[in-house]
Every structure is written in structure tokens, then in C-alpha cells.
Write a protein that holds these residues in place. Structure first.
Motif, PDB file in Angstrom:
ATOM      1  N   LEU A 177      59.885 -80.477  -5.895  1.00 58.33           N
ATOM      2  CA  LEU A 177      60.733 -79.674  -5.731  1.00 58.33           C
ATOM      3  C   LEU A 177      61.252 -78.653  -7.043  1.00 58.33           C
ATOM      4  N   ARG A 178      60.821 -79.203  -8.120  1.00 61.26           N
ATOM      5  CA  ARG A 178      60.942 -78.535  -9.332  1.00 61.26           C
ATOM      6  C   ARG A 178      59.759 -77.576  -9.422  1.00 61.26           C
ATOM      7  N   SER A 179      58.651 -78.116  -8.931  1.00 58.33           N
ATOM      8  CA  SER A 179      57.420 -77.001  -9.059  1.00 58.33           C
ATOM      9  C   SER A 179      57.888 -76.014  -8.109  1.00 58.33           C
ATOM     10  N   GLY A 180      58.320 -76.209  -6.797  1.00 54.87           N
ATOM     11  CA  GLY A 180      58.539 -75.202  -5.936  1.00 54.87           C
ATOM     12  C   GLY A 180      59.534 -74.050  -6.563  1.00 54.87           C
ATOM     13  N   VAL A 181      60.551 -74.495  -6.978  1.00 54.44           N
ATOM     14  CA  VAL A 181      61.692 -73.849  -7.683  1.00 54.44           C
ATOM     15  C   VAL A 181      61.030 -72.887  -8.645  1.00 54.44           C
ATOM     16  N   ALA A 182      60.077 -73.375  -9.520  1.00 54.77           N
ATOM     17  CA  ALA A 182      59.816 -72.887 -10.748  1.00 54.77           C
ATOM     18  C   ALA A 182      58.811 -71.672 -10.239  1.00 54.77           C
ATOM     19  N   SER A 183      58.092 -71.914  -9.167  1.00 56.40           N
ATOM     20  CA  SER A 183      56.976 -70.949  -8.538  1.00 56.40           C
ATOM     21  C   SER A 183      57.583 -70.006  -7.867  1.00 56.40           C
ATOM     22  N   GLY A 184      58.897 -70.019  -7.619  1.00 54.21           N
ATOM     23  CA  GLY A 184      59.737 -68.953  -6.799  1.00 54.21           C
ATOM     24  C   GLY A 184      59.480 -69.165  -5.387  1.00 54.21           C
ATOM     25  N   VAL A 185      59.358 -70.403  -5.027  1.00 51.55           N
ATOM     26  CA  VAL A 185      58.931 -70.694  -3.407  1.00 51.55           C
ATOM     27  C   VAL A 185      60.600 -70.543  -2.888  1.00 51.55           C
ATOM     28  N   GLU A 186      60.710 -69.902  -1.554  1.00 49.88           N
ATOM     29  CA  GLU A 186      62.099 -69.871  -0.845  1.00 49.88           C
ATOM     30  C   GLU A 186      62.220 -71.347  -0.749  1.00 49.88           C
ATOM     31  N   VAL A 187      63.675 -71.524  -0.531  1.00 44.88           N
ATOM     32  CA  VAL A 187      64.315 -72.985  -0.120  1.00 44.88           C
ATOM     33  C   VAL A 187      63.821 -73.398   0.971  1.00 44.88           C
ATOM     34  N   GLU A 188      63.649 -72.543   2.250  1.00 44.13           N
ATOM     35  CA  GLU A 188      63.457 -72.980   3.480  1.00 44.13           C
ATOM     36  C   GLU A 188      62.049 -73.444   3.403  1.00 44.13           C
ATOM     37  N   ALA A 189      61.215 -72.905   2.589  1.00 45.27           N
ATOM     38  CA  ALA A 189      59.794 -73.469   2.382  1.00 45.27           C
ATOM     39  C   ALA A 189      59.661 -74.610   1.875  1.00 45.27           C
ATOM     40  N   ILE A 190      60.400 -75.035   0.835  1.00 44.18           N
ATOM     41  CA  ILE A 190      60.409 -76.237   0.176  1.00 44.18           C
ATOM     42  C   ILE A 190      61.052 -77.448   1.145  1.00 44.18           C
ATOM     43  N   ALA A 191      62.114 -77.101   1.562  1.00 49.25           N
ATOM     44  CA  ALA A 191      62.651 -77.920   2.565  1.00 49.25           C
ATOM     45  C   ALA A 191      61.605 -78.419   3.762  1.00 49.25           C
ATOM     46  N   ASP A 192      60.866 -77.398   4.194  1.00 48.87           N
ATOM     47  CA  ASP A 192      60.121 -77.691   5.447  1.00 48.87           C
ATOM     48  C   ASP A 192      58.672 -78.531   4.880  1.00 48.87           C
ATOM     49  N   THR A 193      58.248 -78.243   3.471  1.00 46.45           N
ATOM     50  CA  THR A 193      57.321 -78.973   3.096  1.00 46.45           C
ATOM     51  C   THR A 193      57.693 -80.521   2.637  1.00 46.45           C
ATOM     52  N   LEU A 194      59.028 -80.601   2.306  1.00 48.72           N
ATOM     53  CA  LEU A 194      59.392 -82.173   1.834  1.00 48.72           C
ATOM     54  C   LEU A 194      59.814 -82.759   3.098  1.00 48.72           C
ATOM     55  N   GLY A 195      59.940 -82.212   4.187  1.00 47.46           N
ATOM     56  CA  GLY A 195      60.754 -82.679   5.390  1.00 47.46           C
ATOM     57  C   GLY A 195      62.099 -83.053   5.303  1.00 47.46           C
ATOM     58  N   ARG A 196      62.810 -82.113   4.647  1.00 45.65           N
ATOM     59  CA  ARG A 196      63.995 -82.228   4.447  1.00 45.65           C
ATOM     60  C   ARG A 196      65.039 -81.065   5.059  1.00 45.65           C
ATOM     61  N   THR A 197      66.277 -81.143   4.944  1.00 45.24           N
ATOM     62  CA  THR A 197      67.065 -80.073   5.317  1.00 45.24           C
ATOM     63  C   THR A 197      67.344 -79.033   4.344  1.00 45.24           C
TER      64      THR A 197
END
Length: 53
Positions: free
Chosen positions: A16-36
Motif C-alpha cells: 500500500l505504501r509503495s503504491g501510494v508513493a508511486s502515484g498508483v490510483e486507489v482503485e488499482a491498489i485495492a484491486d491488487t490487494l484484493g480489498r475494497t
């Protein structure tokens, strides 16, 4: 598939930290982590991470 209640592991938090730091969209992070999106946004707030504007 997204489970209703899922504990946050340290690996999930690191991803999550890595995704946010890289500017990945929240929806993409959620999908990657299998979370809402709501769960991801809640954890971002708990960890006081800043999203790119």
C-alpha cells in the motif's frame, strides 16, 4: 474475490505504501490487494499517507 474481513499483513501495508508513493490510483491498489476501495482509503488515512493530487 474480496473477502468481508481480512487482516492487514505487513506485506499488504508495504505494498500500500509503495503504491501510494508511486502515484498508483486507489482503485488499482485495492484491486491488487484484493480489498475494497473503502478499506484501502481507510488504511491510507490511518497510516497518514498522502495521495498525489
Amino acid at each position: 474475490m474480496i473477502r468481508k474481513h481480512q487482516r492487514w499483513t505487513q506485506t499488504n501495508i508495504n505494498d500500500l505504501r509503495s503504491g501510494v508513493a508511486s502515484g498508483v490510483e486507489v482503485e488499482a491498489i485495492a484491486d491488487t490487494l484484493g480489498r475494497t476501495v473503502e478499506d484501502v482509503r481507510t488504511m491510507i488515512l490511518r497510516l497518514r499517507l498522502r495521495l498525489a493530487e
